[in-house]
Design a protein around this motif. Structure first.
Motif, PDB file in Angstrom:
ATOM      1  N   ALA A  17       0.817  -1.211   0.000  1.00 42.74           N
ATOM      2  CA  ALA A  17       0.000   0.000   0.000  1.00 42.74           C
ATOM      3  C   ALA A  17       0.854   1.264   0.000  1.00 42.74           C
ATOM      4  O   ALA A  17       0.471   2.282  -0.591  1.00 42.74           O
ATOM      5  CB  ALA A  17      -0.920  -0.009   1.220  1.00 42.74           C
ATOM      6  N   ALA A  18       2.004   1.213   0.677  1.00 43.22           N
ATOM      7  CA  ALA A  18       2.828   2.413   0.827  1.00 43.22           C
ATOM      8  C   ALA A  18       3.635   2.737  -0.417  1.00 43.22           C
ATOM      9  O   ALA A  18       3.897   3.914  -0.706  1.00 43.22           O
ATOM     10  CB  ALA A  18       3.764   2.255   2.028  1.00 43.22           C
ATOM     11  N   VAL A  19       4.064   1.718  -1.164  1.00 41.92           N
ATOM     12  CA  VAL A  19       4.933   1.961  -2.322  1.00 41.92           C
ATOM     13  C   VAL A  19       4.267   2.843  -3.376  1.00 41.92           C
ATOM     14  O   VAL A  19       4.889   3.809  -3.854  1.00 41.92           O
ATOM     15  CB  VAL A  19       5.411   0.620  -2.924  1.00 41.92           C
ATOM     16  CG1 VAL A  19       5.972   0.814  -4.318  1.00 41.92           C
ATOM     17  CG2 VAL A  19       6.470   0.001  -2.013  1.00 41.92           C
ATOM     18  N   PRO A  20       3.012   2.595  -3.799  1.00 39.61           N
ATOM     19  CA  PRO A  20       2.394   3.504  -4.775  1.00 39.61           C
ATOM     20  C   PRO A  20       2.294   4.941  -4.267  1.00 39.61           C
ATOM     21  O   PRO A  20       2.471   5.892  -5.039  1.00 39.61           O
ATOM     22  CB  PRO A  20       1.003   2.894  -4.997  1.00 39.61           C
ATOM     23  CG  PRO A  20       1.156   1.461  -4.621  1.00 39.61           C
ATOM     24  CD  PRO A  20       2.139   1.447  -3.506  1.00 39.61           C
ATOM     25  N   LEU A  38      12.144   8.498  -1.380  1.00 38.63           N
ATOM     26  CA  LEU A  38      12.067   7.113  -1.831  1.00 38.63           C
ATOM     27  C   LEU A  38      13.053   6.221  -1.079  1.00 38.63           C
ATOM     28  O   LEU A  38      12.710   5.104  -0.669  1.00 38.63           O
ATOM     29  CB  LEU A  38      12.327   7.039  -3.335  1.00 38.63           C
ATOM     30  CG  LEU A  38      11.233   7.640  -4.226  1.00 38.63           C
ATOM     31  CD1 LEU A  38      11.687   7.682  -5.676  1.00 38.63           C
ATOM     32  CD2 LEU A  38       9.946   6.830  -4.103  1.00 38.63           C
ATOM     33  N   ALA A  39      14.278   6.706  -0.904  1.00 36.62           N
ATOM     34  CA  ALA A  39      15.266   5.912  -0.169  1.00 36.62           C
ATOM     35  C   ALA A  39      14.837   5.734   1.286  1.00 36.62           C
ATOM     36  O   ALA A  39      14.944   4.631   1.847  1.00 36.62           O
ATOM     37  CB  ALA A  39      16.638   6.584  -0.239  1.00 36.62           C
ATOM     38  N   GLY A  40      14.348   6.808   1.903  1.00 36.27           N
ATOM     39  CA  GLY A  40      13.888   6.712   3.289  1.00 36.27           C
ATOM     40  C   GLY A  40      12.709   5.772   3.439  1.00 36.27           C
ATOM     41  O   GLY A  40      12.645   4.994   4.401  1.00 36.27           O
ATOM     42  N   ALA A  41      11.767   5.833   2.486  1.00 40.01           N
ATOM     43  CA  ALA A  41      10.606   4.937   2.543  1.00 40.01           C
ATOM     44  C   ALA A  41      11.043   3.485   2.438  1.00 40.01           C
ATOM     45  O   ALA A  41      10.549   2.615   3.166  1.00 40.01           O
ATOM     46  CB  ALA A  41       9.626   5.282   1.420  1.00 40.01           C
ATOM     47  N   ALA A  42      11.985   3.209   1.536  1.00 43.18           N
ATOM     48  CA  ALA A  42      12.465   1.835   1.378  1.00 43.18           C
ATOM     49  C   ALA A  42      13.086   1.320   2.674  1.00 43.18           C
ATOM     50  O   ALA A  42      12.805   0.190   3.113  1.00 43.18           O
ATOM     51  CB  ALA A  42      13.478   1.763   0.237  1.00 43.18           C
ATOM     52  N   VAL A  43      13.920   2.139   3.299  1.00 42.61           N
ATOM     53  CA  VAL A  43      14.602   1.719   4.524  1.00 42.61           C
ATOM     54  C   VAL A  43      13.605   1.518   5.666  1.00 42.61           C
ATOM     55  O   VAL A  43      13.623   0.486   6.367  1.00 42.61           O
ATOM     56  CB  VAL A  43      15.674   2.748   4.921  1.00 42.61           C
ATOM     57  CG1 VAL A  43      16.228   2.443   6.311  1.00 42.61           C
ATOM     58  CG2 VAL A  43      16.801   2.758   3.898  1.00 42.61           C
ATOM     59  N   LEU A  44      12.712   2.492   5.865  1.00 42.66           N
ATOM     60  CA  LEU A  44      11.782   2.412   6.993  1.00 42.66           C
ATOM     61  C   LEU A  44      10.776   1.279   6.822  1.00 42.66           C
ATOM     62  O   LEU A  44      10.434   0.589   7.793  1.00 42.66           O
ATOM     63  CB  LEU A  44      11.064   3.750   7.163  1.00 42.66           C
ATOM     64  CG  LEU A  44      11.932   4.909   7.657  1.00 42.66           C
ATOM     65  CD1 LEU A  44      11.121   6.197   7.713  1.00 42.66           C
ATOM     66  CD2 LEU A  44      12.520   4.597   9.022  1.00 42.66           C
ATOM     67  N   ALA A 196      10.988  -3.510  -4.194  1.00 45.05           N
ATOM     68  CA  ALA A 196      11.801  -3.482  -5.410  1.00 45.05           C
ATOM     69  C   ALA A 196      11.259  -2.472  -6.420  1.00 45.05           C
ATOM     70  O   ALA A 196      12.010  -1.950  -7.245  1.00 45.05           O
ATOM     71  CB  ALA A 196      11.855  -4.869  -6.035  1.00 45.05           C
ATOM     72  N   ARG A 197       9.968  -2.176  -6.346  1.00 40.95           N
ATOM     73  CA  ARG A 197       9.347  -1.249  -7.302  1.00 40.95           C
ATOM     74  C   ARG A 197       9.840   0.183  -7.117  1.00 40.95           C
ATOM     75  O   ARG A 197       9.653   1.021  -7.999  1.00 40.95           O
ATOM     76  CB  ARG A 197       7.823  -1.290  -7.155  1.00 40.95           C
ATOM     77  CG  ARG A 197       7.211  -2.661  -7.442  1.00 40.95           C
ATOM     78  CD  ARG A 197       5.751  -2.710  -7.079  1.00 40.95           C
ATOM     79  NE  ARG A 197       4.974  -1.742  -7.843  1.00 40.95           N
ATOM     80  CZ  ARG A 197       3.733  -1.361  -7.515  1.00 40.95           C
ATOM     81  NH1 ARG A 197       3.164  -1.837  -6.431  1.00 40.95           N
ATOM     82  NH2 ARG A 197       3.086  -0.492  -8.257  1.00 40.95           N
ATOM     83  N   LEU A 198      10.489   0.466  -5.987  1.00 45.55           N
ATOM     84  CA  LEU A 198      11.012   1.809  -5.753  1.00 45.55           C
ATOM     85  C   LEU A 198      12.341   2.039  -6.471  1.00 45.55           C
ATOM     86  O   LEU A 198      12.774   3.180  -6.626  1.00 45.55           O
ATOM     87  CB  LEU A 198      11.205   2.046  -4.254  1.00 45.55           C
ATOM     88  CG  LEU A 198       9.935   2.048  -3.393  1.00 45.55           C
ATOM     89  CD1 LEU A 198      10.309   2.157  -1.925  1.00 45.55           C
ATOM     90  CD2 LEU A 198       9.018   3.193  -3.789  1.00 45.55           C
ATOM     91  N   GLY A 199      12.992   0.957  -6.906  1.00 48.28           N
ATOM     92  CA  GLY A 199      14.333   1.081  -7.456  1.00 48.28           C
ATOM     93  C   GLY A 199      14.414   1.930  -8.704  1.00 48.28           C
ATOM     94  O   GLY A 199      15.234   2.854  -8.796  1.00 48.28           O
TER      95      GLY A 199
END
Length: 315
Positions: A17-20, A38-44, A196-199
């Motif tokens: 839900a968070a990635v989109p 984006l980097a912060g969201a991936a880490v958290l 992975a979709r954030l990459g």
């Protein structure tokens, strides 16, 4: 045990839900802020997922700390042992995948430094003798500072002004430590596949960040756009599919980057766009923190349930 089932659902569904929301938020922000978001969201989100899985794994041990026999725990929560066992296996897989991806990135970086060993050193610039147009930022490794690696073929393909843009672009990658930011979604994907979709989105915004810094360095957005397009086209036949920590000027959708450079300098959203950005940021932040908060909540619930069971047995 309903709290366990809720935690399992949160750990599995929150990143999807968070990635989109994070990807849409990044489109509303200037490149630097978009990249950090984006980097912060991936880490958290990865930390929240692992915290939830780890807390599920520790439920029987927490009950033991509360002096509850395992038989009593199983009698009231029949799913506790299989769920805890599955969580332990998943946690081990996540840890192994994280270690494997980190080693792969370090190996790519070490190999790049090895290949650049024969280059001519000119300050922070390494010039490789070759006809193929290539250019990339080589991060520091084992005490060696980062360098910009450019082939002689790439230098010949660009005018002096365009070379200045190219070097400014790659130096922006080094000074911004973009290789660390770009590693975040790759490592986070080892924890949850949705991340992975954030990459690809992060790669694009990192390139836009470097583009904007290069345009600022030469004080000419049109020259910067021309240089980025020419360098990307010249180097496209050799562009690697997965360069790991190496940032190349040809990464990301080049036509979009060129159009952005030909437009006005990006600014932070205002008006309704600012309201949308704030709402999306809140959604991503809540999702990123909810996994960790739910893990803490489960620990509190186990302690409460243990006290309740002890009081019930004492009656």
């Amino acid at each position: 045990m309903s709290p366990m089932l809720v935690l399992v659902a949160l750990a599995a569904l929150l990143p999807w839900a968070a990635v989109p929301a994070a990807r849409r938020l990044a489109l509303l922000l200037p490149p630097r802020e978009a990249s950090l978001t984006l980097a912060g969201a991936a880490v958290l989100l990865a930390i929240g997922t692992m915290a939830a899985v780890a807390s599920l794994f520790h439920v029987p041990f927490l009950a033991g700390l509360e002096h509850l026999p395992l038989s009593t725990v199983v009698a009231h929560w029949p799913a506790v042992v299989p769920v805890s066992g599955a969580a332990g296996v998943l946690l081990a897989v996540q840890t192994a995948r994280l270690a494997s991806r980190w080693r792969r990135q370090r190996a790519l970086l070490a190999r790049a430094w090895e290949l650049a060993g024969a280059a001519t050193n000119d300050g922070d610039l390494l010039v490789v003798a070759g006809q193929e147009p290539e250019a990339f930022a080589l991060p520091g490794h084992r005490g060696r500072p980062g360098r910009v690696v450019v082939s002689a073929g790439m230098l010949r393909a660009l005018s002096p002004a365009e070379r200045e843009v190219l070097l400014a672009h790659e130096r922006a990658h080094l000074s911004g430590r973009h290789h660390l930011l770009s590693a975040a979604p790759d490592l986070a994907a080892a924890v949850h596949p949705a991340l992975a979709r954030l990459g690809a989105d992060l790669d694009f915004h990192l390139e836009r960040w470097a583009d904007e810094q290069a345009a600022s360095a030469v004080a000419d957005r049109r020259t910067a756009a021309t240089a980025i397009a020419r360098a990307a086209l010249a180097g496209s036949p050799r562009a690697p599919r997965d360069a790991g920590p190496l940032r190349s000027v040809g990464s990301g959708p080049v036509p979009q980057r060129v159009r952005a450079l030909l437009a006005a300098e990006p600014a932070r959203p205002t008006g309704r766009r600012a309201g949308t950005a704030a709402a999306l940021f809140a959604a991503v932040a809540v999702a990123a923190l909810l996994g960790t908060a739910s893990a803490y909540g489960l620990h509190e619930y186990v302690e409460f349930a243990a006290r309740t069971l002890r009081a019930h047995d004492a009656v």
